[in-house]
Design an enzyme around this catalytic site. Structure first.
Site, PDB file in Angstrom:
ATOM      1  CB  CYS A  43      48.601  29.610  25.946  1.00  0.00           C
ATOM      2  SG  CYS A  43      49.278  28.377  24.955  1.00  0.00           S
ATOM      3  N   PRO A  44      45.704  30.139  24.918  1.00  0.00           N
ATOM      4  CG  PRO A  44      45.042  32.204  23.944  1.00  0.00           C
ATOM      5  CD  PRO A  44      45.743  31.470  25.064  1.00  0.00           C
ATOM      6  CG  ASP A  48      40.789  17.031  29.678  1.00  0.00           C
ATOM      7  OD1 ASP A  48      40.400  15.933  29.801  1.00  0.00           O
ATOM      8  OD2 ASP A  48      40.048  18.114  29.478  1.00  0.00           O
ATOM      9  CD  GLU A  52      39.548  17.386  21.861  1.00  0.00           C
ATOM     10  OE1 GLU A  52      40.568  17.632  22.641  1.00  0.00           O
ATOM     11  OE2 GLU A  52      38.536  18.268  21.890  1.00  0.00           O
ATOM     12  CG  HIS A  81      38.046  18.587  25.901  1.00  0.00           C
ATOM     13  ND1 HIS A  81      38.419  19.038  24.584  1.00  0.00           N
ATOM     14  CD2 HIS A  81      37.902  19.627  26.665  1.00  0.00           C
ATOM     15  CE1 HIS A  81      38.453  20.521  24.674  1.00  0.00           C
ATOM     16  NE2 HIS A  81      38.017  20.752  25.824  1.00  0.00           N
ATOM     17  NE  ARG A 123      39.711  25.000  22.690  1.00  0.00           N
ATOM     18  CZ  ARG A 123      39.355  24.909  23.621  1.00  0.00           C
ATOM     19  NH1 ARG A 123      39.622  24.277  24.770  1.00  0.00           N
ATOM     20  NH2 ARG A 123      38.357  25.638  23.834  1.00  0.00           N
ATOM     21  CB  ILE A 138      43.431  28.114  33.710  1.00  0.00           C
ATOM     22  CG1 ILE A 138      41.719  28.204  33.656  1.00  0.00           C
ATOM     23  CG2 ILE A 138      43.824  26.778  34.126  1.00  0.00           C
ATOM     24  CD1 ILE A 138      41.421  27.282  32.342  1.00  0.00           C
TER      25      ILE A 138
END
Length: 320
Positions: free
Chosen positions: A206-207, A259, A264, A283, A235, A159
């Site tokens: 990034c994760p 997002d 959530e 999201h 995230r 991405i």
């Protein structure tokens, strides 16, 4: 084999996607959103778990005597205790780059809306302001060009690379902060402080892990250029929401678009619910129909490869 699909409601809307193909591998037991009690019961004789956001922890691994494989309908895998998966010899595979085009597209939807003020100008027209204008053009809101702007990208996976590619098409300067530098001379790899201080736009790709958790805290926002635009489609846990709220209220940021949230769906008491100059989407960056169809195909191919003894998109190191 028994395949347990724990949260199918996160994958499809009113049956717009068929999961019938998964039956090629065995019996599919599908839950829209599995309860803890049902999960503990069903997993006892399950060979394969397929999930999106379902948490899989020690309690599940201890009960899952036949479990061999966990397939994620997602890129991120922070909901899986991968160290325990290693211990129990369970292979975990994610869906890699399925959402690259969709997420990059949404990032630039945010950016273009911010700098071209599309939504705001359209609202002014509906409110009758153009009809009242003495000139052919309504110049109430200042707009800007992307050309010459500096975009800072956190993370250079698929991405991040796609965002950089699009940014270069707009003739933007691209800065990248990532743990693993890649051979790309068209972007400039820099340390985090440099990226924060020089970027007009900062976008996170990034994760979520121990290193990135709350990466964007009060200190990080204080180092950003005044008037910068902040984007998070990765995230929610990467951002300290209180710190983001302060940066918006204080005027350090001109605006932000996110997002994802820490919790959530959004809680009623979410601190960002009424934050100024903040655009929140629920999201959905990953969720176009074509993207979800691609996701299903990757999950299917992952299972097939695993059963043939050549697993792909593996995110852990299971014991043999």
């Amino acid at each position: 084999m028994k395949l347990l699909l724990t949260d199918s409601a996160t994958l499809k809307s009113e049956n717009d996607i068929s999961l019938e193909a998964l039956k090629d591998f065995g019996e599919v037991v599908e839950y829209p959103a599995i309860s803890k009690e049902d999960f503990l019961r069903e997993v006892a004789d399950t060979d394969i778990i397929l999930c999106n956001k379902t948490v899989i922890n020690r309690e599940i691994f201890e009960r899952a005597k036949k479990l061999k494989y966990i397939g994620l309908f997602a890129t991120g895998y922070n909901n899986i205790d991968v160290k325990l998966a290693d211990e129990y010899g369970v292979t975990v595979c994610n869906a890699g780059s399925y959402s690259t085009f969709a997420v990059a597209q949404q990032v630039f939807a945010y950016i273009l809306n911010h700098y071209s003020r599309v939504e705001e100008y359209a609202r002014l027209v509906k409110e009758g302001n153009w009809q009242k204008s003495k000139n052919f053009s309504l110049l109430t809101l200042p707009t800007d060009e992307l050309s010459g702007k500096t975009i800072g990208i956190i993370g250079m996976g698929s991405i991040g690379k796609k965002v950089a590619e699009i940014a270069k098409a707009f003739e933007m300067r691209v800065l990248v902060y990532t743990r693993t530098k890649r051979g790309d001379n068209s972007v400039l790899f820099v340390d985090l402080d440099t990226l924060l201080s020089e970027s007009d736009i900062v976008t996170v790709h990034c994760p979520l892990n121990e290193e990135s958790a709350k990466m964007f805290n009060a200190d990080a926002f204080s180092k950003m250029k005044k008037g910068a635009f902040f984007i998070n489609t990765a995230r929610g846990g990467i951002v300290d929401e209180e710190a983001l709220l302060y940066a918006l209220k204080d005027g350090k940021l001109s605006a932000a678009a996110i997002d994802v949230l820490n919790d959530e769906p959004m809680r009623e008491d979410c601190v960002l619910k009424d934050a100024p100059n903040l655009l929140i989407t629920p999201h959905t960056a990953w969720a176009p129909l074509a993207t979800r169809q691609r996701l299903l195909s990757i999950v299917y191919e992952n299972i097939s490869a695993f059963l043939k003894g050549n697993p792909q998109n593996v995110v852990n190191n299971p014991k043999k």
